[in-house]
Write a protein that holds these residues in place. Structure first.
Motif, PDB file in Angstrom:
ATOM      1  N   LYS A   1       0.793  -1.212   0.087  1.00 50.36           N
ATOM      2  CA  LYS A   1      -0.005  -0.095   0.075  1.00 50.36           C
ATOM      3  C   LYS A   1       0.792   0.995  -0.107  1.00 50.36           C
ATOM      4  O   LYS A   1       1.359   1.449   1.005  1.00 50.36           O
ATOM      5  CB  LYS A   1      -0.962  -0.137   1.226  1.00 50.36           C
ATOM      6  CG  LYS A   1      -1.893   1.238   1.418  1.00 50.36           C
ATOM      7  CD  LYS A   1      -2.859   1.044   2.361  1.00 50.36           C
ATOM      8  CE  LYS A   1      -3.980   2.240   2.294  1.00 50.36           C
ATOM      9  NZ  LYS A   1      -5.292   1.885   2.778  1.00 50.36           N
ATOM     10  N   LEU A   2       0.969   1.749  -1.145  1.00 47.52           N
ATOM     11  CA  LEU A   2       2.024   3.012  -1.331  1.00 47.52           C
ATOM     12  C   LEU A   2       1.311   3.970  -1.263  1.00 47.52           C
ATOM     13  O   LEU A   2       0.840   4.816  -2.315  1.00 47.52           O
ATOM     14  CB  LEU A   2       2.805   2.679  -2.619  1.00 47.52           C
ATOM     15  CG  LEU A   2       3.438   1.258  -2.860  1.00 47.52           C
ATOM     16  CD1 LEU A   2       4.227   1.329  -4.220  1.00 47.52           C
ATOM     17  CD2 LEU A   2       4.329   0.807  -1.754  1.00 47.52           C
ATOM     18  N   GLU A   3       1.374   4.570  -0.167  1.00 44.84           N
ATOM     19  CA  GLU A   3       0.685   5.970   0.395  1.00 44.84           C
ATOM     20  C   GLU A   3       1.476   7.153  -0.713  1.00 44.84           C
ATOM     21  O   GLU A   3       2.383   7.246  -0.517  1.00 44.84           O
ATOM     22  CB  GLU A   3       0.809   6.288   2.019  1.00 44.84           C
ATOM     23  CG  GLU A   3      -0.003   5.334   2.656  1.00 44.84           C
ATOM     24  CD  GLU A   3      -1.421   5.395   2.548  1.00 44.84           C
ATOM     25  OE1 GLU A   3      -1.921   6.170   1.962  1.00 44.84           O
ATOM     26  OE2 GLU A   3      -2.030   4.610   3.502  1.00 44.84           O
ATOM     27  N   GLY A   4       0.432   7.846  -1.088  1.00 48.21           N
ATOM     28  CA  GLY A   4       1.015   9.096  -1.623  1.00 48.21           C
ATOM     29  C   GLY A   4       1.812   8.975  -3.140  1.00 48.21           C
ATOM     30  O   GLY A   4       1.899   9.827  -3.766  1.00 48.21           O
ATOM     31  N   GLU A   5       1.575   7.628  -3.492  1.00 52.66           N
ATOM     32  CA  GLU A   5       1.898   7.188  -4.840  1.00 52.66           C
ATOM     33  C   GLU A   5       0.841   7.524  -6.058  1.00 52.66           C
ATOM     34  O   GLU A   5      -0.178   7.288  -5.550  1.00 52.66           O
ATOM     35  CB  GLU A   5       2.737   5.758  -4.753  1.00 52.66           C
ATOM     36  CG  GLU A   5       3.648   5.390  -5.959  1.00 52.66           C
ATOM     37  CD  GLU A   5       4.541   6.507  -6.199  1.00 52.66           C
ATOM     38  OE1 GLU A   5       4.097   7.334  -7.072  1.00 52.66           O
ATOM     39  OE2 GLU A   5       5.579   6.210  -5.828  1.00 52.66           O
ATOM     40  N   THR A   6       1.326   7.411  -7.186  1.00 56.70           N
ATOM     41  CA  THR A   6       0.376   7.638  -8.186  1.00 56.70           C
ATOM     42  C   THR A   6       0.782   6.706  -9.188  1.00 56.70           C
ATOM     43  O   THR A   6       1.867   6.171  -9.341  1.00 56.70           O
ATOM     44  CB  THR A   6       0.420   8.816  -8.966  1.00 56.70           C
ATOM     45  OG1 THR A   6       1.536   9.244  -9.606  1.00 56.70           O
ATOM     46  CG2 THR A   6       0.213  10.239  -7.999  1.00 56.70           C
TER      47      THR A   6
ATOM     48  N   GLN B   1      -2.028  -0.019  -9.667  1.00 58.92           N
ATOM     49  CA  GLN B   1      -2.287   0.716  -8.202  1.00 58.92           C
ATOM     50  C   GLN B   1      -3.796   0.477  -7.696  1.00 58.92           C
ATOM     51  O   GLN B   1      -4.787   0.469  -8.580  1.00 58.92           O
ATOM     52  CB  GLN B   1      -2.250   2.365  -8.463  1.00 58.92           C
ATOM     53  CG  GLN B   1      -2.290   2.893  -7.083  1.00 58.92           C
ATOM     54  CD  GLN B   1      -2.385   4.375  -7.263  1.00 58.92           C
ATOM     55  OE1 GLN B   1      -2.722   5.058  -8.029  1.00 58.92           O
ATOM     56  NE2 GLN B   1      -1.458   4.998  -6.195  1.00 58.92           N
TER      57      GLN B   1
ATOM     58  N   THR C   1      -4.800  -0.106  -4.164  1.00 60.43           N
ATOM     59  CA  THR C   1      -5.167   0.186  -2.943  1.00 60.43           C
ATOM     60  C   THR C   1      -6.115   1.373  -2.820  1.00 60.43           C
ATOM     61  O   THR C   1      -6.551   1.471  -1.665  1.00 60.43           O
ATOM     62  CB  THR C   1      -4.023   0.038  -1.907  1.00 60.43           C
ATOM     63  OG1 THR C   1      -3.123   1.127  -1.966  1.00 60.43           O
ATOM     64  CG2 THR C   1      -3.078  -1.160  -1.952  1.00 60.43           C
ATOM     65  N   THR C   2      -6.058   2.109  -3.808  1.00 58.52           N
ATOM     66  CA  THR C   2      -6.764   3.515  -3.626  1.00 58.52           C
ATOM     67  C   THR C   2      -8.191   3.050  -4.017  1.00 58.52           C
ATOM     68  O   THR C   2      -9.178   4.011  -3.966  1.00 58.52           O
ATOM     69  CB  THR C   2      -6.362   4.368  -4.478  1.00 58.52           C
ATOM     70  OG1 THR C   2      -6.194   3.902  -5.744  1.00 58.52           O
ATOM     71  CG2 THR C   2      -4.883   4.959  -4.048  1.00 58.52           C
TER      72      THR C   2
ATOM     73  N   GLN D   1       5.628  -6.895  -0.016  1.00 57.92           N
ATOM     74  CA  GLN D   1       4.500  -6.076   0.887  1.00 57.92           C
ATOM     75  C   GLN D   1       4.694  -6.623   2.243  1.00 57.92           C
ATOM     76  O   GLN D   1       4.541  -6.051   3.009  1.00 57.92           O
ATOM     77  CB  GLN D   1       3.376  -6.395   0.242  1.00 57.92           C
ATOM     78  CG  GLN D   1       2.117  -5.561   0.811  1.00 57.92           C
ATOM     79  CD  GLN D   1       0.953  -5.626  -0.097  1.00 57.92           C
ATOM     80  OE1 GLN D   1       0.872  -6.033  -1.007  1.00 57.92           O
ATOM     81  NE2 GLN D   1      -0.165  -5.283   0.322  1.00 57.92           N
TER      82      GLN D   1
ATOM     83  N   ASP E   1      -0.025  -2.176  -4.504  1.00 52.14           N
ATOM     84  CA  ASP E   1       0.288  -1.430  -5.418  1.00 52.14           C
ATOM     85  C   ASP E   1       1.957  -1.642  -6.036  1.00 52.14           C
ATOM     86  O   ASP E   1       2.727  -2.042  -5.205  1.00 52.14           O
ATOM     87  CB  ASP E   1       0.389   0.194  -5.031  1.00 52.14           C
ATOM     88  CG  ASP E   1      -0.950   0.651  -4.388  1.00 52.14           C
ATOM     89  OD1 ASP E   1      -2.027   0.027  -4.992  1.00 52.14           O
ATOM     90  OD2 ASP E   1      -0.995   1.364  -3.372  1.00 52.14           O
TER      91      ASP E   1
END
Length: 388
Positions: free
Chosen positions: A15-20, A113, A115-116, A182, A216
């Motif tokens: 879960k890559l927070e802030g990534e696009t 991606q 997880t969003t 992960q 992600d």
């Protein structure tokens, strides 16, 4: 051997927070070119593996690779998709461009991606990789599809819960030493074997530890023709790369046989001129532990219904007769759909050049890869051999 892997890159999975999605794609594309020691102007073709199916609002993504460097502008770029084997489909398209003398150097990127996306939507998106007229209402989504497969396998061959737990425990133990994974935690056999509050049943006999992770991530490869590759820093050749597509409805085939997987392995081994016993390791598609179990049989390691013995006897452990998923597999590493097949090729190439760090299989000479889309519908097998 017309195509070789000459460079690569791999993001962390999770879960890559802030990534696009764009950021994931451009980062690995730039890093892979740098690793290969070539400039963007030397790339002849770009292939992006991106499943999407609703995970990203941006559905037209091939040109996102060009965002990595302005010098990639005007290069041909194509997005490919083949369910959970999307990454390997991208690799194969790159190889075929080189085989056809249409390209000398190909940049292959795989990314997803996931997880969003809200939980219920994730299940709906993944279920799109099944045959919707017959399987579209399966409870628990794609986990439910493989839960049915596990249930049918148990009915035909007996309860295999011990073997599934051993596969899960093996892959989680292997994943501890994979910096890209992960989940880097050794849960142990007992935790994986028994139902608990933290390890509940998810679908049929499958528990949480039997299911791969929503992730992600991205990975990239630079492919070159053999003549070019032999002048570069490293060259990992494709002794074989085979693709077999099977019927989408499970009702049209014996779902416990994974016949497409078997055919792909047979074709690849024949093309490479080797046997399964010649391989140093295999990275295989353990989207669910029952899949890895059936794949043992489809790749010829065991007779139908006897794959459990391999897991229980430790033959597929990292120090076993044939290490399977030394990376931790999808089970520990994660399963960002479009990135998975590319990731398998990156980690296998790292093994063969002795750069796999803690997950290194000592003396690895020949690597096998199996990546599948759907329930053994899209089947890709590669056999890799270092030549430089």
């Amino acid at each position: 051997m017309t195509a070789c892997i000459v460079g690569w890159a791999h993001s962390r999975f999770g879960k890559l927070e802030g990534e696009t999605l764009e950021g994931l794609i451009t980062k690995v594309a730039s890093e892979a070119l740098h690793h290969a020691g070539i400039g963007p102007d030397e790339v002849d073709e770009i292939v992006l593996g991106h499943f999407n199916a609703g995970f990203s609002a941006q559905d037209f993504t091939a040109s996102l690779v060009l965002q990595a460097d302005d010098r990639l502008r005007f290069k041909p770029a194509t997005r490919v998709e083949n369910a959970c084997a999307t990454g390997s489909a991208a690799v194969r398209q790159g190889i075929r461009a080189i085989d056809a003398n249409a390209a000398r150097i190909v940049l292959v990127v795989g990314a997803e991606q996931m997880t969003t996306t809200p939980g219920p939507e994730i299940g709906k998106n993944l279920l799109k990789a099944s045959y919707l007229p017959e399987e579209g209402d399966t409870p628990a989504g794609f986990a439910g599809v493989f839960g049915k497969i596990a249930q049918a396998y148990f009915q035909r061959y007996g309860d295999q819960s011990d073997a599934l737990a051993m596969i899960a425990a093996k892959n989680h133990k292997n994943g501890v030493d994979n910096p890209y994974a992960q989940m880097r935690k050794d849960f142990g056999y007992e935790f994986c074997r028994h139902e608990s509050e933290k390890n509940p049943f998810v679908a049929g006999p499958l528990k949480r530890t039997d299911c791969s992770l929503v992730s992600d991530g991205a990975a990239a490869l630079v492919l070159a023709d053999t003549a070019t590759a032999l002048k570069m820093r490293r060259a990992v050749a494709f002794r074989a790369n085979e693709h077999v597509q099977d019927f989408l409805p499970m009702s049209k085939r014996d779902i416990l046989a994974f016949e497409g997987c078997e055919h792909a392995w047979n074709q690849a081994l024949k093309k490479a001129g080797v046997t399964i016993e010649d391989l140093s390791f295999v990275e295989t598609h353990d989207c669910f532990t029952i899949a890895e179990l059936i794949e043992y049989e489809a790749m010829g390691l065991a007779k139908p219904g006897e794959g459990a013995k391999l897991a229980l006897d430790g033959e597929t452990a990292k120090d076993g007769r044939l290490p399977v998923n030394p990376s931790g597999g999808l089970k520990a590493k994660g399963h960002p759909i479009g990135a998975t097949g590319v990731s398998m090729h990156v980690l296998s190439a790292m093994q063969l050049v002795g750069e796999a760090g803690g997950i290194q299989v000592p003396g690895a000479k020949l690597g096998g890869i199996f990546n599948m889309g759907g329930a053994a519908v899209a089947n890709y097998v590669s056999i890799l051999d270092r030549i430089r």
